[in-house]
Design a protein around this motif. Structure first.
Motif, PDB file in Angstrom:
ATOM      1  N   GLY A  71     -19.006 -45.553 -44.265  1.00  0.00           N
ATOM      2  CA  GLY A  71     -18.837 -44.573 -43.249  1.00  0.00           C
ATOM      3  C   GLY A  71     -18.070 -43.574 -43.714  1.00  0.00           C
ATOM      4  N   HIS A  72     -17.634 -42.668 -42.862  1.00  0.00           N
ATOM      5  CA  HIS A  72     -16.872 -41.424 -43.211  1.00  0.00           C
ATOM      6  C   HIS A  72     -15.348 -41.868 -43.430  1.00  0.00           C
ATOM      7  CE1 HIS A  72     -20.748 -39.499 -43.278  1.00  0.00           C
ATOM      8  NE2 HIS A  72     -20.577 -39.476 -42.042  1.00  0.00           N
ATOM      9  N   ILE A  73     -14.841 -41.032 -44.296  1.00  0.00           N
ATOM     10  CA  ILE A  73     -13.445 -41.445 -44.271  1.00  0.00           C
ATOM     11  C   ILE A  73     -12.597 -39.864 -44.266  1.00  0.00           C
ATOM     12  CG2 ILE A  73     -11.276 -42.091 -45.503  1.00  0.00           C
ATOM     13  CD1 ILE A  73     -13.125 -44.199 -46.975  1.00  0.00           C
ATOM     14  N   THR A  74     -11.797 -39.824 -43.190  1.00  0.00           N
ATOM     15  CA  THR A  74     -10.822 -38.483 -43.301  1.00  0.00           C
ATOM     16  C   THR A  74      -9.405 -38.891 -43.494  1.00  0.00           C
ATOM     17  OG1 THR A  74     -12.289 -37.236 -41.730  1.00  0.00           O
ATOM     18  CG2 THR A  74     -10.177 -36.657 -41.740  1.00  0.00           C
ATOM     19  N   ALA A  75      -8.886 -38.428 -44.580  1.00  0.00           N
ATOM     20  CA  ALA A  75      -7.594 -38.865 -44.807  1.00  0.00           C
ATOM     21  C   ALA A  75      -6.635 -37.644 -44.742  1.00  0.00           C
ATOM     22  CB  ALA A  75      -7.341 -39.432 -46.248  1.00  0.00           C
ATOM     23  N   ARG A  76      -5.725 -37.469 -43.650  1.00  0.00           N
ATOM     24  CA  ARG A  76      -5.184 -36.369 -43.443  1.00  0.00           C
ATOM     25  C   ARG A  76      -4.114 -35.863 -44.435  1.00  0.00           C
ATOM     26  NH1 ARG A  76      -4.104 -39.012 -38.224  1.00  0.00           N
ATOM     27  NH2 ARG A  76      -5.799 -38.521 -36.875  1.00  0.00           N
ATOM     28  N   TYR A  92     -13.115 -36.850 -46.584  1.00  0.00           N
ATOM     29  CA  TYR A  92     -12.475 -35.807 -46.163  1.00  0.00           C
ATOM     30  C   TYR A  92     -11.146 -35.910 -46.413  1.00  0.00           C
ATOM     31  CZ  TYR A  92     -16.992 -35.039 -44.181  1.00  0.00           C
ATOM     32  OH  TYR A  92     -18.344 -35.024 -43.737  1.00  0.00           O
ATOM     33  N   PRO A  93     -10.742 -35.857 -47.703  1.00  0.00           N
ATOM     34  CA  PRO A  93      -9.172 -36.208 -48.028  1.00  0.00           C
ATOM     35  C   PRO A  93      -8.473 -34.842 -47.887  1.00  0.00           C
ATOM     36  CG  PRO A  93     -10.261 -36.293 -49.983  1.00  0.00           C
ATOM     37  CD  PRO A  93     -11.368 -35.998 -48.988  1.00  0.00           C
ATOM     38  N   LEU A 111      -9.765 -31.272 -47.340  1.00  0.00           N
ATOM     39  CA  LEU A 111      -9.195 -30.720 -46.167  1.00  0.00           C
ATOM     40  C   LEU A 111      -8.187 -29.565 -46.706  1.00  0.00           C
ATOM     41  CD1 LEU A 111      -8.366 -33.748 -43.831  1.00  0.00           C
ATOM     42  CD2 LEU A 111     -10.236 -32.221 -43.784  1.00  0.00           C
ATOM     43  N   HIS A 112      -8.404 -28.657 -46.183  1.00  0.00           N
ATOM     44  CA  HIS A 112      -7.392 -27.456 -46.368  1.00  0.00           C
ATOM     45  C   HIS A 112      -6.398 -27.472 -45.310  1.00  0.00           C
ATOM     46  CE1 HIS A 112     -10.207 -26.575 -49.507  1.00  0.00           C
ATOM     47  NE2 HIS A 112     -11.090 -26.466 -48.774  1.00  0.00           N
ATOM     48  N   PHE A 151      -7.681 -22.578 -37.571  1.00  0.00           N
ATOM     49  CA  PHE A 151      -6.958 -23.437 -37.030  1.00  0.00           C
ATOM     50  C   PHE A 151      -5.997 -24.278 -38.151  1.00  0.00           C
ATOM     51  CE2 PHE A 151     -10.904 -23.207 -35.097  1.00  0.00           C
ATOM     52  CZ  PHE A 151     -10.692 -22.978 -33.746  1.00  0.00           C
ATOM     53  N   ASP A 152      -4.664 -24.007 -38.045  1.00  0.00           N
ATOM     54  CA  ASP A 152      -3.709 -24.777 -38.591  1.00  0.00           C
ATOM     55  C   ASP A 152      -3.828 -26.168 -38.582  1.00  0.00           C
ATOM     56  OD1 ASP A 152      -1.505 -25.973 -40.156  1.00  0.00           O
ATOM     57  OD2 ASP A 152       0.100 -24.195 -39.327  1.00  0.00           O
ATOM     58  N   ARG A 153      -4.226 -26.976 -39.487  1.00  0.00           N
ATOM     59  CA  ARG A 153      -4.192 -28.450 -39.459  1.00  0.00           C
ATOM     60  C   ARG A 153      -3.121 -29.130 -38.961  1.00  0.00           C
ATOM     61  NH1 ARG A 153      -4.383 -32.766 -43.094  1.00  0.00           N
ATOM     62  NH2 ARG A 153      -3.827 -31.440 -44.607  1.00  0.00           N
ATOM     63  N   LYS A 154      -1.853 -28.734 -39.350  1.00  0.00           N
ATOM     64  CA  LYS A 154      -0.761 -29.381 -38.919  1.00  0.00           C
ATOM     65  C   LYS A 154      -0.567 -29.000 -37.566  1.00  0.00           C
ATOM     66  CE  LYS A 154       1.447 -29.641 -43.312  1.00  0.00           C
ATOM     67  NZ  LYS A 154       2.558 -29.326 -44.558  1.00  0.00           N
ATOM     68  N   ALA A 155      -0.501 -27.997 -37.044  1.00  0.00           N
ATOM     69  CA  ALA A 155      -0.746 -27.584 -35.595  1.00  0.00           C
ATOM     70  C   ALA A 155      -1.626 -28.624 -34.670  1.00  0.00           C
ATOM     71  CB  ALA A 155      -0.709 -26.155 -35.444  1.00  0.00           C
TER      72      ALA A 155
END
Length: 167
Positions: A71-76, A92-93, A111-112, A151-155
């Protein structure tokens, strides 16, 4: 005299087989050592042990993989692949640590701090038209740049944590 308040740590171990969707809005330390199928959305730390087999799309802050993930993994914040890790899916780390011996069968897109509309759509797993509608109506924190949005990822993470998504 000041006393240090012991910080409560929330740990959940899953050693059995489970199916479904798990979503945590409060920070938690989740360890999976058994089988899991479904979707995982974790605020905090997720550790997938060496004996674990997980078939799920995963979104988490800090994700450590020692077992098998399909599966896909997104790690913020950070994704760590241990030597015993086998990941079949795109990752997507924000930060990535891969140990020698880990296997990734998929694409890696970092991720940026700022996301464009397509990246935010993928990050939130929401269709592109909804993202554009939210940006145009001011429902999502966004910065207009020419014809596009940024889009600011933290926001975005704060906006999601506040529960304003979809309102």
């Amino acid at each position: 005299m000041a006393f240090k308040k012991k910080q409560e740590e929330k740990i959940l171990d899953v050693d059995a087989a489970m199916q479904g969707s798990l979503s945590f809005k409060e920070p938690v330390n989740l360890r999976i050592n058994g089988r899991f199928e479904g979707n995982l959305e974790i605020k905090g730390n997720l550790t997938i042990g060496q004996t674990a087999v997980v078939c799920a799309d995963i979104i988490g802050d800090n994700v450590i993989v020692g077992g098998k993930v399909k599966g896909h993994i997104t790690a913020r914040e950070r994704l760590t692949l241990l030597p015993s890790a086998l990941v079949e899916g795109d990752i997507y780390p924000a930060k990535l640590n891969v140990a020698e011996g880990a296997i990734l069968e998929g694409k890696c897109m970092m991720l940026h701090d700022f996301l464009n509309t397509d990246e935010l759509s993928r990050y939130l797993e929401v269709d592109l038209n909804s993202i554009l509608e939210w940006a145009n109506s001011g429902k999502v924190p966004a910065i207009k740049e020419g014809e596009g949005w940024r889009f600011d990822r933290k926001a975005i993470d704060s906006w999601i944590a506040s529960g304003k998504i979809g309102k």
